[in-house]
Structures are given as structure tokens and as C-alpha cells.
Design an enzyme around this catalytic site. Structure first.
Site, short mmCIF file in Angstrom:
data_model
loop_
_atom_site.label_atom_id
_atom_site.label_comp_id
_atom_site.label_asym_id
_atom_site.label_seq_id
_atom_site.Cartn_x
_atom_site.Cartn_y
_atom_site.Cartn_z
N ASP A 10 -3.04 7.26 7.05
CA ASP A 10 -4.30 7.04 6.33
C ASP A 10 -5.19 6.03 7.06
O ASP A 10 -6.41 6.19 7.10
CB ASP A 10 -4.02 6.60 4.90
CG ASP A 10 -3.14 5.36 4.82
OD1 ASP A 10 -2.35 5.12 5.75
OD2 ASP A 10 -3.23 4.63 3.81
N THR B 50 -3.46 1.04 -3.60
CA THR B 50 -2.26 0.37 -4.08
C THR B 50 -2.03 -0.92 -3.31
O THR B 50 -1.70 -1.96 -3.87
CB THR B 50 -1.04 1.30 -3.93
OG1 THR B 50 -1.29 2.51 -4.67
CG2 THR B 50 0.22 0.66 -4.48
#
Length: 255
Positions: free
Chosen positions: A110, A133
Site C-alpha cells: 500500500d 489503522t
């Protein structure tokens, strides 16, 4: 059109981008780590059908994942739905970026995808905050070299820990406070979460620019960044679709 999927620890984001790299559809679903192939096929197919997504115009698919246990399950679902071979974003693809970390295989896909999108939109040194997160800060120099990352506990993790470990602190709605100096418990907690993270972002930018020896373009993305960035003092470009754009770029570069 290209369908893109970002598998994060909390959510899976599905997007469809047209030939101009414009996002024409986006939806999200919870990352269900223990579900089977059929679950992901039905869930993604239902999301697309219920929102009348232009799947019949999709010519390819690509996904990024930080949850290895479901990567192949989501890939299979996209393969079946689009009748194409879904590309998985990783460092084996052409990226246009040189990874300079000690162990390049440890770099999250990512973060690499975010960097691809950033360097294709901006010149010079770039700092990228991805606030999910976890909060990550990626640094890419003007030579398109990925120098490294700073990883910080995410805003939601900090909030959860605060409520779980402090008996007298309640669960609160996560939003900006009315006052910097809170006048009740809820305001105090909201102020701490929002302003502490905004100050952290500002402070990290200062320190990274000291290391780089120059001012950098700063980009923020991720589900929580939209709440934090307005309270930062630094100039920050908020791009909630950065990762999906990076997936599109990678697909085009490799197909």
C-alpha cells in the site's frame, strides 16, 4: 475502465476509474479475514450490482493488500466478476520508483502504491501520510527514490486504547472538538485525539524536511486524514483517492 481494490486491515475499498483516471465509483466493505472465497465473490458482486457500477465497461483489475490471508480470495472474486486476470500490486511490477530501504521486501504494498501515485502527480521531494489503522509517513525524494517510512499507532488505535485502559473515560464520537481546551470529558478526549495528531503531523514534516534539506510536497490520504488535516498548520494536500490512483497507474504501466 479499471477496477481497483485496496485491502486494508479494517476495510476493503473497491473503486472503478475511467480512462482519464477519474474515480467513477467507490464503495467499501469490512475486511472479513476469516471468510471464504464464496463470501468475497458474493459481497463484492452485490456491492457492484446494488450501486449500479459500470462493471460491463471494466477492462482489467488490480488490487493491493496488507492482509495476505485474503489476497487470493479477493483476487479470485475479481477474476470471476470481471472475467480478467487481476494484477496484484507488488515490487515485482514496474513502478518507476527505486526502493532504498534495507529490506525492500518489507515495504508494504500500500505504501508503494501511494508513492507511485504521488510521484506521478508531483515533482520534487514528497512526504506521504496514510492515516488508517496505522498512520504511516513515507518519504520519496526528487529522484523517485523511496527513502523509508515512519510508522505510528493510528488515531483509532489510540482512541481504543484510551477508552479500554482508562476506566473513567467513555466511548466518544470521533469528531473535531468545539474547543482546543476541553470543557468536559468528551471535548477533552476529542481535542486530544485531533490536535495531538495534527501537531504530530506538523512536527514530523519539520523533522523530515530537515533531513531532506528542502521543502517537500506533503500529501495525506486514508480514512481519518480528512478529519486531521484541517487542524494542521502545514500546507498539506488531502487526496482520499491516492491509493486507487496509484493502482490505476501501476496497471497501465504493466499492462
Amino acid at each position: 475502465m479499471i477496477i481497483t481494490a485496496d485491502i486494508g486491515n479494517s476495510n476493503i475499498v473497491i473503486g472503478i476509474l475511467n480512462d482519464k483516471k477519474e474515480l467513477v465509483f467507490m464503495a467499501r466493505t469490512v475486511t472479513a479475514k476469516n471468510e471464504n472465497d464464496e463470501y468475497f465473490y458474493k459481497t463484492i458482486k452485490n456491492i457492484l450490482e446494488e450501486n449500479e457500477a459500470p462493471v460491463n465497461e471494466v477492462k482489467g483489475a488490480i488490487l493491493s493488500s496488507v492482509v495476505p490471508e485474503i489476497t487470493d480470495k479477493v483476487k479470485k472474486a475479481l477474476d470471476d466478476i470481471t472475467d480478467t486476470e487481476t494484477v496484484i500490486a507488488n515490487q515485482d511490477l514496474k513502478t518507476g520508483i527505486k526502493v532504498m530501504t534495507e529490506n525492500r521486501k518489507q515495504l508494504g504494498n500500500d505504501l508503494l502504491v501511494d508513492a507511485v501515485a504521488a510521484v506521478n502527480q508531483h515533482d520534487g521531494d514528497i512526504i506521504i501520510f496514510d492515516m488508517g489503522t496505522a498512520t504511516t509517513c513515507s518519504v520519496v525524494n526528487k529522484s523517485r527514490e523511496y527513502l523509508g517510512t515512519i510508522i505510528i499507532p493510528g488515531v483509532a488505535i489510540s482512541y481504543q486504547a484510551l477508552s479500554d485502559k482508562a476506566s473513567q473515560l467513555p466511548k466518544i464520537e470521533f469528531k473535531a472538538p468545539k474547543n482546543l481546551i476541553g470543557r468536559n470529558t468528551v471535548e477533552c478526549m476529542q481535542s486530544g485525539l485531533v490536535y495531538s495528531n495534527a501537531a504530530m503531523v506538523d512536527g514530523i514534516i519539520d523533522r523530515v524536511e530537515e533531513v531532506l534539506g528542502s521543502n517537500a510536497t506533503v500529501i495525506a490520504t486514508g480514512g481519518i486524514a480528512g478529519l486531521i488535516v484541517p487542524y494542521c498548520k502545514k500546507k498539506i494536500i488531502y487526496d482520499p483517492d491516492l491509493l486507487l490512483k496509484g493502482l490505476y497507474d501501476l496497471y497501465v504501466m504493466n499492462k
